[in-house]
Motif scaffolding. Structure first.
Motif, PDB file in Angstrom:
ATOM      1  N   PHE A 192       0.842  -1.199   0.000  1.00 33.78           N
ATOM      2  CA  PHE A 192       0.000   0.000   0.000  1.00 33.78           C
ATOM      3  C   PHE A 192       0.876   1.247   0.000  1.00 33.78           C
ATOM      4  O   PHE A 192       1.949   1.262   0.611  1.00 33.78           O
ATOM      5  N   GLU A 193       0.405   2.307  -0.668  1.00 31.57           N
ATOM      6  CA  GLU A 193       1.044   3.613  -0.535  1.00 31.57           C
ATOM      7  C   GLU A 193       0.265   4.411   0.513  1.00 31.57           C
ATOM      8  O   GLU A 193      -0.966   4.474   0.467  1.00 31.57           O
ATOM      9  N   ALA A 194       1.002   5.018   1.445  1.00 31.10           N
ATOM     10  CA  ALA A 194       0.382   5.861   2.474  1.00 31.10           C
ATOM     11  C   ALA A 194       0.260   7.281   1.923  1.00 31.10           C
ATOM     12  O   ALA A 194       1.220   7.829   1.394  1.00 31.10           O
TER      13      ALA A 194
ATOM     14  N   VAL B 103       5.987   5.253   1.488  1.00 29.65           N
ATOM     15  CA  VAL B 103       5.799   6.567   2.097  1.00 29.65           C
ATOM     16  C   VAL B 103       6.481   7.619   1.218  1.00 29.65           C
ATOM     17  O   VAL B 103       7.608   7.411   0.747  1.00 29.65           O
ATOM     18  N   ASN B 104       5.792   8.734   0.987  1.00 32.28           N
ATOM     19  CA  ASN B 104       6.358   9.822   0.178  1.00 32.28           C
ATOM     20  C   ASN B 104       7.283  10.693   1.018  1.00 32.28           C
ATOM     21  O   ASN B 104       6.952  11.052   2.145  1.00 32.28           O
ATOM     22  N   LEU B 105       8.437  11.040   0.465  1.00 34.21           N
ATOM     23  CA  LEU B 105       9.351  11.947   1.155  1.00 34.21           C
ATOM     24  C   LEU B 105       9.348  13.305   0.463  1.00 34.21           C
ATOM     25  O   LEU B 105       9.217  13.390  -0.753  1.00 34.21           O
TER      26      LEU B 105
ATOM     27  N   LEU C 125      10.415   4.030   0.172  1.00 38.41           N
ATOM     28  CA  LEU C 125      10.304   5.484   0.242  1.00 38.41           C
ATOM     29  C   LEU C 125      10.235   6.025  -1.180  1.00 38.41           C
ATOM     30  O   LEU C 125      11.046   5.651  -2.029  1.00 38.41           O
ATOM     31  N   GLU C 126       9.255   6.884  -1.442  1.00 41.63           N
ATOM     32  CA  GLU C 126       9.082   7.438  -2.794  1.00 41.63           C
ATOM     33  C   GLU C 126       9.640   8.851  -2.839  1.00 41.63           C
ATOM     34  O   GLU C 126       9.287   9.691  -2.013  1.00 41.63           O
ATOM     35  N   ILE C 127      10.509   9.090  -3.793  1.00 32.54           N
ATOM     36  CA  ILE C 127      11.009  10.454  -3.975  1.00 32.54           C
ATOM     37  C   ILE C 127      10.747  10.894  -5.413  1.00 32.54           C
ATOM     38  O   ILE C 127      10.698  10.076  -6.332  1.00 32.54           O
TER      39      ILE C 127
ATOM     40  N   MET D  88      11.500   5.840  -7.467  1.00 37.15           N
ATOM     41  CA  MET D  88      11.381   7.147  -8.116  1.00 37.15           C
ATOM     42  C   MET D  88       9.939   7.351  -8.558  1.00 37.15           C
ATOM     43  O   MET D  88       9.398   6.589  -9.360  1.00 37.15           O
ATOM     44  N   ASP D  89       9.323   8.404  -8.002  1.00 35.97           N
ATOM     45  CA  ASP D  89       7.905   8.710  -8.225  1.00 35.97           C
ATOM     46  C   ASP D  89       7.756   9.618  -9.450  1.00 35.97           C
ATOM     47  O   ASP D  89       8.698  10.308  -9.831  1.00 35.97           O
ATOM     48  N   ASP D  90       6.574   9.633 -10.032  1.00 34.62           N
ATOM     49  CA  ASP D  90       6.226  10.573 -11.115  1.00 34.62           C
ATOM     50  C   ASP D  90       7.216  10.505 -12.274  1.00 34.62           C
ATOM     51  O   ASP D  90       7.535  11.528 -12.893  1.00 34.62           O
TER      52      ASP D  90
ATOM     53  N   ILE E 115      10.532   2.127 -10.253  1.00 36.59           N
ATOM     54  CA  ILE E 115      10.167   3.321 -11.020  1.00 36.59           C
ATOM     55  C   ILE E 115       8.643   3.367 -11.090  1.00 36.59           C
ATOM     56  O   ILE E 115       8.008   2.361 -11.420  1.00 36.59           O
ATOM     57  N   LYS E 116       8.078   4.535 -10.782  1.00 35.40           N
ATOM     58  CA  LYS E 116       6.624   4.692 -10.906  1.00 35.40           C
ATOM     59  C   LYS E 116       6.328   5.565 -12.125  1.00 35.40           C
ATOM     60  O   LYS E 116       6.691   6.749 -12.141  1.00 35.40           O
ATOM     61  N   ILE E 117       5.698   4.975 -13.135  1.00 34.35           N
ATOM     62  CA  ILE E 117       5.358   5.750 -14.335  1.00 34.35           C
ATOM     63  C   ILE E 117       4.233   6.711 -13.973  1.00 34.35           C
ATOM     64  O   ILE E 117       3.177   6.281 -13.472  1.00 34.35           O
TER      65      ILE E 117
HETATM   66 CA    CA Z   1       3.821   8.839  -4.431  1.00 34.94          CA
END
Ligand code: CA
Ligand code: C2E
Ligand code: CA
Ligand code: CA
Length: 274
Positions: free
Chosen positions: A56-58, A111-113, A143-145, A173-175, A194-196
């Motif tokens: 899950f993403e918080a 978790v997003n940083l 951790l998503e950056i 790596m987000d976005d 990697i998140k597209i």
């Molecule tokens: Ca995110």
């Protein structure tokens, strides 16, 4: 201040003044939000392309006492301007790890940083301490950056990321694809995922260019051996395109919306192994 014909003076706020005032008011309110228990966490499932949920993403939520829910896209920038983001992020990290540690199933939590957190060198220590305090296995934390994190003192930030990664925590790596130099960052740091970005996913079936880019990113990640996830998947058309292109993982409304974790209680506390 506007002078009127008969010498009366009328004070009024322009639309811009109103917006600035709103920002100040909101920023002040945000200062109390954490103490007042107005912040909460939602969890959004992440799944293999076949639908099996693995984590899950918080996502942070703020319910303002009079204005109601305020979007993170609106309040995170305010929190970043005022450094409130540091306390809020420490809270979210603890809350997310504590929640994940309580699950029967060993699912992951992302978790997003914020870039601001990297301007404070205690970040690796905070992460280590949170893992110790909550008892969450480091391999269950991701951790998503975004690229914006890497725009700071690059060498320093990469060294922090390496210290965090050395604990066994994964870095995503987000976005991906929305910044200016995403590709060079793939060479500079060994990302674990990697998140597209959802803007590409939402163009599936609409623009040939976006579909070509998605295909290329999936191929690139496969070549580099980096797991890839598509975010913002809403429709069956998008899902089947991604399946056809062998995208291994998806996140989006088609799998599940961000919601309080109790909504997903049967998934995280399933007694049979996943
Ligand atoms: Ca995110
Ligand atoms: P993000 O990290 O890119 O998160 C994904 C956003 O897409 C979330 O918006 C999520 O609710 C939304 N989303 C998920 N699936 C779909 C879908 O199928 N369709 C559409 N249209 N949208 C979908 P949200 O929750 O409003 O968060 C917005 C942004 O705020 C996040 O973007 C992230 O940058 C930031 N944010 C949220 N929580 C936190 C946090 O705890 N810390 C930090 N630093 N940033 C956060
Ligand atoms: Ca994203
Ligand atoms: Ca985003």
């Amino acid at each position: 201040v506007k002078s009127e014909a008969r010498g009366h003076v009328r004070v009024y706020e322009s639309k811009t003044d109103q917006l600035i005032h709103d920002r100040w008011a909101l920023q002040a309110d945000l200062g109390h939000a954490l103490r007042n228990g107005e912040l909460s966490l939602h969890f959004q499932p992440q799944a293999e392309i076949n639908g099996r949920i693995f984590g899950f993403e918080a996502l942070m939520r703020w319910t303002h006492p009079t204005r109601g829910p305020i979007s993170p896209d609106d309040f995170i920038p305010l929190a970043e301007e005022s450094n409130l983001i540091l306390d809020m992020s420490a809270w979210i990290l603890t809350e997310a790890c504590r929640t994940a540690a309580s699950w029967t199933q060993p699912l992951t939590v992302a978790v997003n940083l914020s870039p601001i957190q990297f301007q404070h060198s205690e970040l690796p220590r905070l992460i280590r301490q949170t893992l110790v305090d909550t008892g969450l296995r480091p391999s269950r934390l991701e951790l998503e950056i975004t690229e914006s994190v890497l725009l700071g003192d690059f060498a320093h930030i990469v060294s922090m990321l390496r210290r965090i990664k050395a604990m066994g925590v994964r870095i995503a790596m987000d976005d991906f694809g929305t910044g200016y130099s995403s590709l060079s960052y793939l060479q500079a740091f060994p990302f674990d995922k990697i998140k597209i970005d959802k803007s590409f996913i939402q163009s599936i079936g609409r623009t040939e260019q976006a579909m070509t880019i998605i295909r290329a990113v999936i191929g690139l990640c496969r070549g580099l051996g980096i797991p890839v996830i598509a975010e913002g998947v809403e429709t069956e058309e998008q899902r089947s395109f991604l399946a056809q292109e062998h995208c291994p993982e998806i996140q989006g409304y088609i799998v599940g919306r961000p919601a309080p974790i109790r909504v997903y209680g049967q998934i995280v506390d399933r007694l049979d192994p996943a």
